[in-house]
Design a protein around this motif. Sequence first.
Motif, PDB file in Angstrom:
ATOM      1  N   ALA A 328       0.828  -1.205   0.000  1.00  0.00           N
ATOM      2  CA  ALA A 328       0.000   0.000   0.000  1.00  0.00           C
ATOM      3  C   ALA A 328       0.862   1.255   0.000  1.00  0.00           C
ATOM      4  CB  ALA A 328      -0.935  -0.009   1.209  1.00  0.00           C
ATOM      5  N   GLU A 329       1.920   1.241   0.797  1.00  0.00           N
ATOM      6  CA  GLU A 329       2.810   2.398   0.844  1.00  0.00           C
ATOM      7  C   GLU A 329       3.517   2.606  -0.490  1.00  0.00           C
ATOM      8  OE1 GLU A 329       6.315   4.216   3.774  1.00  0.00           O
ATOM      9  OE2 GLU A 329       5.377   2.280   4.230  1.00  0.00           O
ATOM     10  N   ALA A 330       3.901   1.493  -1.151  1.00  0.00           N
ATOM     11  CA  ALA A 330       4.561   1.601  -2.457  1.00  0.00           C
ATOM     12  C   ALA A 330       3.606   2.149  -3.506  1.00  0.00           C
ATOM     13  CB  ALA A 330       5.090   0.234  -2.879  1.00  0.00           C
ATOM     14  N   LEU A 331       2.353   1.682  -3.481  1.00  0.00           N
ATOM     15  CA  LEU A 331       1.376   2.131  -4.475  1.00  0.00           C
ATOM     16  C   LEU A 331       1.011   3.602  -4.308  1.00  0.00           C
ATOM     17  CD1 LEU A 331      -0.988  -0.965  -4.678  1.00  0.00           C
ATOM     18  CD2 LEU A 331       0.413  -0.042  -6.534  1.00  0.00           C
ATOM     19  N   ALA A 332       1.306   4.170  -3.151  1.00  0.00           N
ATOM     20  CA  ALA A 332       1.040   5.599  -2.939  1.00  0.00           C
ATOM     21  C   ALA A 332       2.049   6.486  -3.655  1.00  0.00           C
ATOM     22  CB  ALA A 332       1.043   5.906  -1.433  1.00  0.00           C
ATOM     23  N   ILE A 333       3.137   5.898  -4.142  1.00  0.00           N
ATOM     24  CA  ILE A 333       4.158   6.664  -4.872  1.00  0.00           C
ATOM     25  C   ILE A 333       3.688   6.845  -6.314  1.00  0.00           C
ATOM     26  CG2 ILE A 333       6.563   6.695  -5.647  1.00  0.00           C
ATOM     27  CD1 ILE A 333       7.194   4.830  -3.259  1.00  0.00           C
ATOM     28  N   PRO A 334       3.641   8.077  -6.815  1.00  0.00           N
ATOM     29  CA  PRO A 334       3.172   8.298  -8.190  1.00  0.00           C
ATOM     30  C   PRO A 334       4.010   7.534  -9.211  1.00  0.00           C
ATOM     31  CG  PRO A 334       3.282  10.370  -6.995  1.00  0.00           C
ATOM     32  CD  PRO A 334       3.936   9.349  -6.121  1.00  0.00           C
ATOM     33  N   GLY A 335       3.324   6.888 -10.157  1.00  0.00           N
ATOM     34  CA  GLY A 335       4.004   6.174 -11.237  1.00  0.00           C
ATOM     35  C   GLY A 335       4.320   4.730 -10.963  1.00  0.00           C
ATOM     36  N   VAL A 336       3.966   4.232  -9.770  1.00  0.00           N
ATOM     37  CA  VAL A 336       4.296   2.856  -9.407  1.00  0.00           C
ATOM     38  C   VAL A 336       3.198   1.901  -9.895  1.00  0.00           C
ATOM     39  CG1 VAL A 336       4.527   1.250  -7.465  1.00  0.00           C
ATOM     40  CG2 VAL A 336       5.762   3.419  -7.446  1.00  0.00           C
ATOM     41  N   CYS A 337       3.596   0.845 -10.599  1.00  0.00           N
ATOM     42  CA  CYS A 337       2.681  -0.177 -11.117  1.00  0.00           C
ATOM     43  C   CYS A 337       3.154  -1.535 -10.617  1.00  0.00           C
ATOM     44  CB  CYS A 337       2.658  -0.170 -12.651  1.00  0.00           C
ATOM     45  SG  CYS A 337       2.368   1.450 -13.382  1.00  0.00           S
ATOM     46  N   VAL A 338       2.359  -2.189  -9.794  1.00  0.00           N
ATOM     47  CA  VAL A 338       2.729  -3.471  -9.196  1.00  0.00           C
ATOM     48  C   VAL A 338       2.068  -4.616  -9.959  1.00  0.00           C
ATOM     49  CG1 VAL A 338       2.572  -4.909  -7.114  1.00  0.00           C
ATOM     50  CG2 VAL A 338       3.039  -2.451  -6.906  1.00  0.00           C
ATOM     51  N   HIS A 339       2.851  -5.636 -10.249  1.00  0.00           N
ATOM     52  CA  HIS A 339       2.354  -6.849 -10.898  1.00  0.00           C
ATOM     53  C   HIS A 339       2.703  -8.033 -10.010  1.00  0.00           C
ATOM     54  CE1 HIS A 339       1.684  -5.109 -15.032  1.00  0.00           C
ATOM     55  NE2 HIS A 339       2.471  -4.191 -14.494  1.00  0.00           N
ATOM     56  N   LEU A 340       1.705  -8.726  -9.494  1.00  0.00           N
ATOM     57  CA  LEU A 340       1.900  -9.953  -8.735  1.00  0.00           C
ATOM     58  C   LEU A 340       1.493 -11.139  -9.605  1.00  0.00           C
ATOM     59  CD1 LEU A 340       0.533  -8.796  -5.274  1.00  0.00           C
ATOM     60  CD2 LEU A 340       2.922  -8.977  -5.991  1.00  0.00           C
ATOM     61  N   TYR A 341       2.256 -12.227  -9.496  1.00  0.00           N
ATOM     62  CA  TYR A 341       2.126 -13.310 -10.457  1.00  0.00           C
ATOM     63  C   TYR A 341       1.158 -14.417 -10.037  1.00  0.00           C
ATOM     64  CZ  TYR A 341       6.300 -11.215 -12.585  1.00  0.00           C
ATOM     65  OH  TYR A 341       7.200 -10.362 -13.166  1.00  0.00           O
ATOM     66  N   ASP A 359       8.177   7.618 -14.981  1.00  0.00           N
ATOM     67  CA  ASP A 359       8.440   9.020 -14.650  1.00  0.00           C
ATOM     68  C   ASP A 359       9.038   9.683 -15.879  1.00  0.00           C
ATOM     69  OD1 ASP A 359       9.908  11.467 -13.444  1.00  0.00           O
ATOM     70  OD2 ASP A 359       8.866  10.627 -11.696  1.00  0.00           O
ATOM     71  N   THR A 360       8.764  10.969 -16.060  1.00  0.00           N
ATOM     72  CA  THR A 360       9.330  11.674 -17.213  1.00  0.00           C
ATOM     73  C   THR A 360      10.841  11.802 -17.093  1.00  0.00           C
ATOM     74  OG1 THR A 360       8.852  13.769 -16.102  1.00  0.00           O
ATOM     75  CG2 THR A 360       7.238  12.981 -17.708  1.00  0.00           C
ATOM     76  N   ASP A 361      11.387  11.614 -15.889  1.00  0.00           N
ATOM     77  CA  ASP A 361      12.830  11.676 -15.632  1.00  0.00           C
ATOM     78  C   ASP A 361      13.285  10.273 -15.229  1.00  0.00           C
ATOM     79  OD1 ASP A 361      15.291  11.843 -14.083  1.00  0.00           O
ATOM     80  OD2 ASP A 361      15.061  14.019 -14.183  1.00  0.00           O
ATOM     81  N   ILE A 362      14.190   9.671 -16.008  1.00  0.00           N
ATOM     82  CA  ILE A 362      14.612   8.302 -15.747  1.00  0.00           C
ATOM     83  C   ILE A 362      15.299   8.182 -14.400  1.00  0.00           C
ATOM     84  CG2 ILE A 362      16.817   8.567 -16.955  1.00  0.00           C
ATOM     85  CD1 ILE A 362      14.666   5.380 -16.864  1.00  0.00           C
ATOM     86  N   GLU A 363      16.017   9.225 -13.967  1.00  0.00           N
ATOM     87  CA  GLU A 363      16.686   9.164 -12.669  1.00  0.00           C
ATOM     88  C   GLU A 363      15.658   9.161 -11.540  1.00  0.00           C
ATOM     89  OE1 GLU A 363      19.572   8.645  -9.927  1.00  0.00           O
ATOM     90  OE2 GLU A 363      19.718   8.447 -12.124  1.00  0.00           O
ATOM     91  N   GLN A 364      14.583   9.917 -11.701  1.00  0.00           N
ATOM     92  CA  GLN A 364      13.514   9.899 -10.700  1.00  0.00           C
ATOM     93  C   GLN A 364      12.839   8.531 -10.672  1.00  0.00           C
ATOM     94  OE1 GLN A 364      12.344  12.227  -8.412  1.00  0.00           O
ATOM     95  NE2 GLN A 364      14.253  13.269  -8.909  1.00  0.00           N
ATOM     96  N   ALA A 365      12.664   7.926 -11.833  1.00  0.00           N
ATOM     97  CA  ALA A 365      12.087   6.584 -11.876  1.00  0.00           C
ATOM     98  C   ALA A 365      12.981   5.600 -11.138  1.00  0.00           C
ATOM     99  CB  ALA A 365      11.886   6.150 -13.327  1.00  0.00           C
ATOM    100  N   ARG A 366      14.280   5.716 -11.330  1.00  0.00           N
ATOM    101  CA  ARG A 366      15.227   4.818 -10.649  1.00  0.00           C
ATOM    102  C   ARG A 366      15.150   4.991  -9.128  1.00  0.00           C
ATOM    103  NH1 ARG A 366      20.160   4.376  -8.380  1.00  0.00           N
ATOM    104  NH2 ARG A 366      20.354   6.629  -8.288  1.00  0.00           N
ATOM    105  N   GLU A 367      15.126   6.245  -8.682  1.00  0.00           N
ATOM    106  CA  GLU A 367      15.079   6.490  -7.239  1.00  0.00           C
ATOM    107  C   GLU A 367      13.779   5.980  -6.626  1.00  0.00           C
ATOM    108  OE1 GLU A 367      15.889  10.603  -6.492  1.00  0.00           O
ATOM    109  OE2 GLU A 367      17.904  10.505  -7.350  1.00  0.00           O
ATOM    110  N   LYS A 368      12.669   6.139  -7.327  1.00  0.00           N
ATOM    111  CA  LYS A 368      11.402   5.606  -6.826  1.00  0.00           C
ATOM    112  C   LYS A 368      11.445   4.077  -6.764  1.00  0.00           C
ATOM    113  CE  LYS A 368       8.424   9.366  -8.530  1.00  0.00           C
ATOM    114  NZ  LYS A 368       7.335   9.697  -9.487  1.00  0.00           N
ATOM    115  N   ALA A 369      12.054   3.462  -7.767  1.00  0.00           N
ATOM    116  CA  ALA A 369      12.157   2.002  -7.779  1.00  0.00           C
ATOM    117  C   ALA A 369      12.979   1.506  -6.589  1.00  0.00           C
ATOM    118  CB  ALA A 369      12.762   1.519  -9.087  1.00  0.00           C
TER     119      ALA A 369
END
Length: 384
Positions: A328-341, A359-369
Motif C-alpha cells: 500500500a505504501e509503495a502504491l502511494a508513490i506516483p508512477g508505481v505499477c505493481v504486478h503480482l504473479y 516518470d518523465t525523468d529516468i533518474e527519478q524513476a530509478r530512485e522511486k524504484a
Amino acid sequence: MDRFSLPIARIGIIGGGQLGRMMAKAAKRIGCTCVVLDPQPGSPAAQIAGQQIVGHYHDPAKLRELADACDVLTFDIEDIGTETLVELEQEGHAIYPAPGVLALIQDKLTQKQALEAAGIPTAPFVPMPEPTPEAFAAFGYPLVQKARRGGYDGRGVSIIKRPEDFDRHLPVPSLVERFVPARKEVAVLVARGRDGDCRCYPPVEMCFRAGENVLDMLLAPAAIDDSEAEAARALAVRTVEALGGVGVFGVEMFLAEDGSLLVNEVAPRTHNSGHHTIEACVTDQFEQHLRAVVGLPLGSTDQLVPAAMINLLGAPGYRGRPVIRGMAEALAIPGVCVHLYGKATTSPFRKMGHVTVLDTDIEQAREKALRVRELIEITGEEQA
C-alpha cells in the motif's frame, strides 16, 4: 476488408508461469483464447486463461493434446521436449518460434556456434565437455563457464577469475568464454512476424546484483548515445534474422568500453527485460509476441515514457503461502505499477512479481524504484 471470427485464434501456451500469465492477459485484449500446459494445477497463466492441461512439458501425449486443441502453439519457457514439437510441426501444426530454433537455443554451445557462423560478434569461446583445471588454464582466466543446458536467471553460469576459484566450476558439459569487462549490459527486444517483418524496442540497461547473475533493476531506455542504441538495435535484428525466429526474442549484449557490442545470449521468448513495455510502450511485448505468432501485423514499439523495473523476489528464510508487506505504501508513490504473479507459494529468491515505475525523468524513476524495493517484502507463512 479483413474479417475475423471470434476467437481470432486459439493459442496453446507451453508453460504456465508469469510470462504465460501476461501473455494470456494480452490474448484476451485482442480476441484470442488460450490453453495452458503446465504440471502445476492452477498455474499463474491458467488463472487468467481459464483453461489448463495438467501435464509436463516433456510429455508427448500432453503436448499433442495441447496441439490438437489449439490453432498455434508457443511457449513461455525453454525446457520443452522439442522432439515431439518437431513431429507436430511436420504434421502441420503451427508452432512459433519453430521447434528447430528452440532446440538450437536450448543448448548454449550450439547457440553460440550458430551466432559465430552467422558473423554475429560474441565473446571468444570453446566447448568444455569435461571441465578440468588444466582446460581452464589453457583457455585463460578470467573466464565465464556456462552449462550447455538448463541455465536461466543466473543458474548454470559461473564467473571464474583465477585458478584458485576452480572449485566454483560447474561439473557438467559446458562452454567457457572470455570474461568481458563491459561498460554496460544492455538488452534489445526484437519482434519478428511470420512475414519476416521486424520491430525493435529501444535498448534497456540491465543492472545486476554485485557477485550474482540475477537482474536487480532495469532502466528503459538505456543511458547510451544514439549511435550505440542504433547499433544495438541493428545487431539484435541481425541476430534474430540469422536464427530465423518468429515471435519476441530477448537479445542480451555487452557494451564494451570501446563502444563495440557483443551478443551474450538470446532468449526465444518474451523476456524479463521487456516487462516495462506493458505500461511504457505503445504495444507491450506480450501482445507483440501474440501478433507475431498468430500472423497479425506487428505493433508500434515506441516508448512513451521512461521506466525503471525491479523484480519482486521471495525473501530469504521463508516458504509457503505468500505474505506481502509494504504494498500500500509503495502504491502511494506516483508512477508505481505493481504486478503480482499469483504464485501459490513463495521460496527464497523466487520471482513473485515485478514493479514498473514510470516518470518523465529516468533518474527519478530509478530512485522511486529503489524506494519500492525497500518497502515491499514478500515473506511466507512458514520458516524456510
